[in-house]
Design an enzyme around this catalytic site. Structure first.
Site, short mmCIF file in Angstrom:
data_model
loop_
_atom_site.label_atom_id
_atom_site.label_comp_id
_atom_site.label_asym_id
_atom_site.label_seq_id
_atom_site.Cartn_x
_atom_site.Cartn_y
_atom_site.Cartn_z
N GLY A 33 39.51 73.22 67.76
CA GLY A 33 40.63 73.69 68.57
C GLY A 33 41.81 74.11 67.71
N GLY A 35 44.79 75.12 69.00
CA GLY A 35 46.02 75.11 69.81
C GLY A 35 47.10 74.34 69.05
N PHE A 36 48.16 73.95 69.77
CA PHE A 36 49.25 73.19 69.12
C PHE A 36 48.70 71.96 68.41
CE2 PHE A 36 52.19 74.84 72.64
CZ PHE A 36 52.75 75.79 71.82
N VAL A 101 32.18 75.43 69.85
CA VAL A 101 31.47 74.17 69.65
C VAL A 101 30.73 73.83 70.94
CG1 VAL A 101 31.74 71.70 69.22
CG2 VAL A 101 33.06 73.36 67.89
N GLU A 197 58.46 78.90 86.96
CA GLU A 197 58.75 79.99 86.01
C GLU A 197 58.16 81.31 86.49
OE1 GLU A 197 58.96 77.69 81.70
OE2 GLU A 197 57.02 78.24 82.50
#
Ligand code: FAD
Length: 269
Positions: A33, A35-36, A101, A197
């Protein structure tokens, strides 16, 4: 064949090198991963006496907090996506691998991965971090996904943007007043941060961004409805913030409806 991947001296340059290397002097940390979380884990391993392999099925990281702006045409998709591979420029012990994966075998400490164009690969590891994020939740109503895209990926953002812009195009073209009203009615389900948002950004898009773009319709006449099952918007935030947010949304023309649980979604509504 890719010359770089096939070069046996190019240690861990890509999927082939990662798979075929049998005797590893160093420990290997595999992170799934980009990501963050995965990127933070990779950076935290910069000084580790280990090779770090970061695997992601996408070649880019997405800045998810701004997806709503890509969905409402404020930002282009590429403005919220950054390639993952350049991380390897700064971090010498890091290799980036493009692969999905598909399994982890803890007993043999091996990952099963599927590489685009190459097929199945096995990647041994000594230490493993799984940072694959979360799939979007429809709260037990996965069937809604067919009609209502979530907002989790660039594809989702583009799907939503296309839905909104196509609706205005149809509304402009049709001669049927009820169809026009239907096309210009948007319902957002869930008044957490993303719903709030998105609703606000859609209201601005309709009133400001698209102003004077059409001759037969005024996008500012759109009906934007924000539904929330709980008794207030932003239920995980302080009540004062919920009140202020509701007032701001209503000022922008968003109809906020709380205490409303969506039970069914189909092509009619
Ligand atoms: C619309 C939206 C707005 C948000 N706004 C905010 C905000 O304002 N503030 C805030 O703090 N947080 C916000 N968040 C939450 C924040 O973005 C997430 O908490 C964060 O992105 C989670 O990071 P992660 O690394 O755990 O997962 P992700 O960022 O989802 O990364 C997971 C990565 O794993 C990869 N992956 C998954 N499965 C596999 C696999 N089998 N093989 C290979 N790779 C795989 C994916 O491609 C992806 O790159 C928002 C989220 C969304 C969706």
């Amino acid at each position: 064949m890719n010359a770089i991947l096939a070069d046996p001296t190019n240690k861990l340059a890509g999927a082939d090198a990662i798979q075929t290397e049998q005797t590893r002097a160093q420990k290997r940390i595999v992170i799934i991963g980009g990501g963050f979380a995965g990127i933070a884990a990779a950076r935290a391993s910069e000084r580790a006496d280990a090779e770090v392999v970061l695997i992601d099925r996408r070649n880019h990281h997405i800045f998810q907090p701004l997806l709503y702006q890509a969905a409402t045409a404020v930002l282009a998709p590429w403005e919220i996506a950054a390639p993952i591979r350049p991380l390897a420029v700064k971090q010498r012990n890091l290799t980036v691998m493009l692969a999905e994966v598909t399994g982890v075998d803890l007993s043999s400490r091996t990952i099963d991965a599927s590489c685009p164009g190459l097929g199945a690969r096995k990647v041994p590891f000594d230490h493993l971090s799984v940072a694959t994020g979360m799939p979007p939740s429809y709260f037990g109503h996965d069937e809604f996904a067919r009609y209502a895209p979530a907002l989790k990926s660039l594809n989702d953002a583009e799907a939503i943007r296309t839905k909104i812009l196509s609706a205005f195009e149809l509304a402009e073209t049709t001669d049927d007043a009820s169809e026009r009203a239907r096309q210009m009615t948007f319902v957002l389900v869930g008044a957490g941060p993303t719903g709030v948002e998105l609703a606000a950004s859609m209201a601005r898009m309709a009133a400001v961004t698209l102003r004077n773009n059409f001759r037969r319709i005024d996008p500012a006449d759109s009906t934007i409805i924000l539904l929330e099952g709980g008794n207030r918007v932003l239920p995980t935030f302080a009540e004062t913030l919920s009140r202020k947010t509701t007032a701001r949304l209503e000022k922008l023309g968003v109809k906020v409806m709380t205490g409303v649980k969506v039970e069914k979604v189909d092509e009619q509504g």
